[in-house]
Design an enzyme around this catalytic site. Sequence first.
Site, short mmCIF file in Angstrom:
data_model
loop_
_atom_site.label_atom_id
_atom_site.label_comp_id
_atom_site.label_asym_id
_atom_site.label_seq_id
_atom_site.Cartn_x
_atom_site.Cartn_y
_atom_site.Cartn_z
N ILE A 175 0.86 -1.17 0.00
CA ILE A 175 0.00 0.00 0.00
C ILE A 175 0.90 1.23 0.00
O ILE A 175 2.06 1.16 0.40
CB ILE A 175 -0.98 0.02 1.20
CG1 ILE A 175 -0.23 -0.08 2.53
CG2 ILE A 175 -1.99 -1.11 1.07
CD1 ILE A 175 -1.16 -0.06 3.74
N ASP A 176 0.38 2.35 -0.45
CA ASP A 176 1.19 3.55 -0.61
C ASP A 176 1.74 4.03 0.73
O ASP A 176 1.17 3.78 1.79
CB ASP A 176 0.36 4.67 -1.24
CG ASP A 176 -0.09 4.35 -2.64
OD1 ASP A 176 0.57 3.52 -3.29
OD2 ASP A 176 -1.10 4.92 -3.08
N ARG A 177 2.82 4.78 0.64
CA ARG A 177 3.49 5.31 1.83
C ARG A 177 2.52 6.07 2.74
O ARG A 177 2.52 5.90 3.95
CB ARG A 177 4.65 6.22 1.41
CG ARG A 177 5.39 6.87 2.56
CD ARG A 177 6.58 7.67 2.03
NE ARG A 177 7.33 8.28 3.12
CZ ARG A 177 7.10 9.49 3.61
NH1 ARG A 177 6.14 10.23 3.07
NH2 ARG A 177 7.83 9.97 4.60
#
Length: 305
Positions: free
Chosen positions: A137-139
């Site tokens: 998942i994105d930062r």
Amino acid sequence: MLVPRSLAGQRLDRAVALLLNVSRAEATGLVSDGRVKVDGVAVRVRHQPLREGQHLEVTLPSRPAALAPDPSVPYDVVLEDPDLLVIDKPPGVSVHPGAGRATGTLVHGLLARYPELAELPSAGAGDPSRPGIVHRIDRDTSGLLVVARTPAAYHALRQAIDEHRVERTYLALVHGQPEDRGLVDAPIGRSLRHPDRMAVQAGGRPSRSWFEVLARYDEPRSLALVRVTLETGRTHQIRVHMAAIGHPVVGDRRYGRAGDQRILGAARQWLHASELALAHPADSRPFWAKSPLPADLRAVLEACR
């Protein structure tokens, strides 16, 4: 290398996978990143057919340095057994090392607590820079992801994700008022105008996102809280899809609208991986995990009316 007769007519991604003995996903990544040239020209269309005698050049990414365990990286363990981990990742933590992020990732934190993960790549289970990581998942997205602890679990989980048998559900606060429920079925690929972004475009990878509106708000802006379930898992998929239908995620600095932090107090994208459901890779028993909303996202929601 020259394209042999046996690969004439084959798709570019399949040919790269066969020639380099890598997975189709890895080959697709090389193509998407512009690391594959045909007759001296970088080609980003993975399904382009090849002709015998064409010159194929692939630039492989540099091999990462040994990963140093970092016990300071924050994360919560929701589920732990001999085969897998379910992790609740806070915002601001990258899942694995990448461009501009060599330390302080979730992988570094996991190695401090689960050093056996470092052995997975040598057993043919994953990238050396991403031991045990089967999806990401994105930062600046918070929430759940599953991590493999054994080679068998890694391959089973990767196959389950490829076959859309892992249900990943997100909560997103978006601008505007989308229809009550719907499906965004639009291919996603690397933006030709902005290489650091993804975009809906012909020739991209098939991408499907189901959404359902849970609540609607009029103040301080017209907003909607939606539940999004991924059928596929492309880079930035929810952010790209919701922006493409005119309802970008609140606080999204890359695909969203200006002023969200000033008006709504959204310091990051309002996106949370809230639920994860799958069959256990060892015995196929179903399990489900849920992550509560982080405090910063709750604060934005509580300010809406």
